[in-house]
Design an enzyme around this catalytic site. Structure first.
Site, PDB file in Angstrom:
ATOM      1  N   HIS A 137       0.944  -1.158   0.252  1.00  0.00           N
ATOM      2  CA  HIS A 137       0.142   0.189   0.040  1.00  0.00           C
ATOM      3  C   HIS A 137       0.918   1.330  -0.176  1.00  0.00           C
ATOM      4  CE1 HIS A 137      -2.775   2.893   1.546  1.00  0.00           C
ATOM      5  NE2 HIS A 137      -3.756   2.437   1.291  1.00  0.00           N
ATOM      6  N   ASP A 214       3.116  -4.324   7.914  1.00  0.00           N
ATOM      7  CA  ASP A 214       1.712  -3.727   7.888  1.00  0.00           C
ATOM      8  C   ASP A 214       0.661  -4.823   7.896  1.00  0.00           C
ATOM      9  OD1 ASP A 214      -0.616  -2.893   7.010  1.00  0.00           O
ATOM     10  OD2 ASP A 214       0.274  -1.659   5.046  1.00  0.00           O
ATOM     11  N   GLN A 217      -4.689  -5.343   6.825  1.00  0.00           N
ATOM     12  CA  GLN A 217      -5.682  -6.430   6.222  1.00  0.00           C
ATOM     13  C   GLN A 217      -5.592  -7.671   6.963  1.00  0.00           C
ATOM     14  OE1 GLN A 217      -7.715  -5.425   3.773  1.00  0.00           O
ATOM     15  NE2 GLN A 217      -7.146  -3.329   3.621  1.00  0.00           N
ATOM     16  N   LYS A 240     -10.358  -1.092  10.208  1.00  0.00           N
ATOM     17  CA  LYS A 240     -10.696  -2.440   9.093  1.00  0.00           C
ATOM     18  C   LYS A 240     -11.019  -3.607   9.995  1.00  0.00           C
ATOM     19  CE  LYS A 240      -7.855  -0.493   5.910  1.00  0.00           C
ATOM     20  NZ  LYS A 240      -8.199  -0.025   4.771  1.00  0.00           N
ATOM     21  N   CYS A 379      -4.670   2.313  -3.798  1.00  0.00           N
ATOM     22  CA  CYS A 379      -3.358   2.759  -3.351  1.00  0.00           C
ATOM     23  C   CYS A 379      -2.292   1.841  -3.456  1.00  0.00           C
ATOM     24  CB  CYS A 379      -3.576   3.254  -1.512  1.00  0.00           C
ATOM     25  SG  CYS A 379      -4.530   4.732  -1.320  1.00  0.00           S
TER      26      CYS A 379
END
Length: 421
Positions: A137, A214, A217, A240, A379
């Site tokens: 991202h 990261d 997700q 999220k 993104c």
């Protein structure tokens, strides 16, 4: 090809998943859009929020609205206890060693920027290398580009295979004594690819490098164990994972956090302030939490994690795997449709393009039929450019989605494709 989600549960648990009961927690799912019942398939952008989390804001502002940590009155004590209670819930959610390793931020983006501006500015130098993946991202690309332009270190990109899986052989080759950090997502927001972050961490550490993951997700879909991964840093966002916007988390290993300088100055992050001898800083995590935080949002994040625990993250992941398999097989029968991202390990993300139809047109028209999907570059412009497209349609699934909604999405998609071709 069927796609599986790791940390899945046995079929017996999948059969017991009561999605109809679960959906009653989400008031927004009962609304209509353009006269049609809402089918919300934009969960990779932001998930919907259960009533239990929504209620936190009314409770906080009507019963114990006060600033935290510095007050001695009852409301301040109650607000502080609820706020710090979330820190302990996050510790358990991530299986962190200590709640002091949990830093509250505005989201994953701010968490990554914190690492870049604090750890990166102190530890990176010309000649050093930072590895990021093609799957990233923009929030895990741009902060490193900005810092590299200022400091002069080199960014190297881990390539992807045709399936959208990371090229692990190339990753091993890119690692060297010059590598200081690997910054990689746990799950791709654009393709749903689940990256082998535990293996990547082990390889990075063999070369003396750190790894930042990261997890924006991954957190909604699977068990996160930062100790098992051996992550040096791990970040995720509240919105999220069925929580509110404006709040996120950075986990860091204690020794790293203690050695890092503050990246923002203000109240709360200090120990003492003097015009004569300067400022000394608070211990972690408060050293990185300057000013009044998003108190209600943090408390609501704790409630969201409680909701996820009540449903069961393994059960959620397994159910989303069924939804993804069902949708993947159905769209595979549509002429001219190409799925991007077919890695064998995927979370509930289905990204595709349709020959002769622009993704934006599909997104606008399918909304008229009550279906919310995401269109655009997500993104992740470098990734899409690598696959020769500038935009895709993306349907992404959450615990409250149903097989019937997938069928209605497919019907609407076929209708829209017939209109735009």
């Amino acid at each position: 090809m069927p796609h599986t989600v790791i940390e899945s549960t046995p079929m017996r648990a999948q059969a017991a998943f009561d999605v109809a009961k679960l959906r009653k927690d989400f008031p927004i799912l009962s609304r209509e859009v353009h006269g049609k019942s809402l089918i919300y398939l934009d969960n990779a952008a932001t998930s919907q929020t259960p009533q239990q989390v929504i209620d936190v804001f009314s409770e906080y502002y009507s019963r114990y609205n006060a600033n935290i940590h510095r007050g001695l009155h009852t409301l301040a004590d109650e607000a502080t206890a609820a706020f710090e209670g979330t820190r302990h819930k996050v510790r358990a959610f991530l299986n962190a060693e200590d709640a002091r390793q949990v830093i509250f931020t505005r989201g994953t983006t701010e968490a990554i920027n914190l690492v870049a501006q604090s750890w990166g500015r102190k530890n990176l130098a010309p000649g050093d290398e930072v590895l990021i993946s093609m799957l990233e991202h923009h929030s895990n690309i741009v902060p490193w580009q900005l810092l590299a332009a200022e400091i002069g270190f080199t960014i190297k990109v881990i390539p992807v295979e045709e399936s959208g899986a990371l090229d692990m052989a190339a990753y091993s080759t890119l690692l060297s004594e010059r590598t200081k950090l690997v910054a990689v997502n746990h799950v791709s927001n654009a393709f749903g690819t689940i990256n082998p972050v535990q293996e990547m961490a082990a390889l990075a550490h063999q070369h003396g490098a750190l790894i930042l993951v990261d997890g924006a997700q991954a957190a909604p879909h699977q068990v996160i164990d930062v100790q098992a991964i051996d992550a040096d840093f791990y970040a995720f966002s509240g919105h999220k994972v069925y929580g509110p916007t404006g709040v996120g988390v950075l986990y860091g290993k204690q020794a790293l956090l203690e050695a890092m300088p503050p990246w923002q100055g203000g109240g709360e992050m200090i120990k003492t302030v003097s015009f004569d001898v300067g400022t000394s800083f608070a211990a972690i995590p408060h050293k990185f939490e300057a000013g009044t935080p998003a108190i209600a949002e943090v408390i609501a994040l704790g409630r969201a994690l409680e909701w996820v625990e009540s449903v069961g993250i393994n059960a959620i992941g397994a159910w989303e795997g069924q939804l993804l398999d069902h949708a993947t097989q159905a769209v595979g029968r549509i002429d001219g449709l190409r799925i991007l991202g077919t890695a064998p390990q995927k979370a509930g993300v289905l990204s595709f393009v349709v020959e002769g139809a622009h993704s934006q047109d599909i997104g606008l028209l399918i909304d008229q039929l009550g279906v919310a999907i995401r269109t655009g570059h997500h993104c992740a412009q470098p990734l899409l450019a690598h696959f020769g497209v500038d935009a895709t349609c993306r349907a992404s699934f959450a615990a409250y989605n149903t097989l019937e909604e997938v069928d209605r999405f497919i019907e609407a998609l076929q209708r829209v494709i017939g209109m735009v071709r």
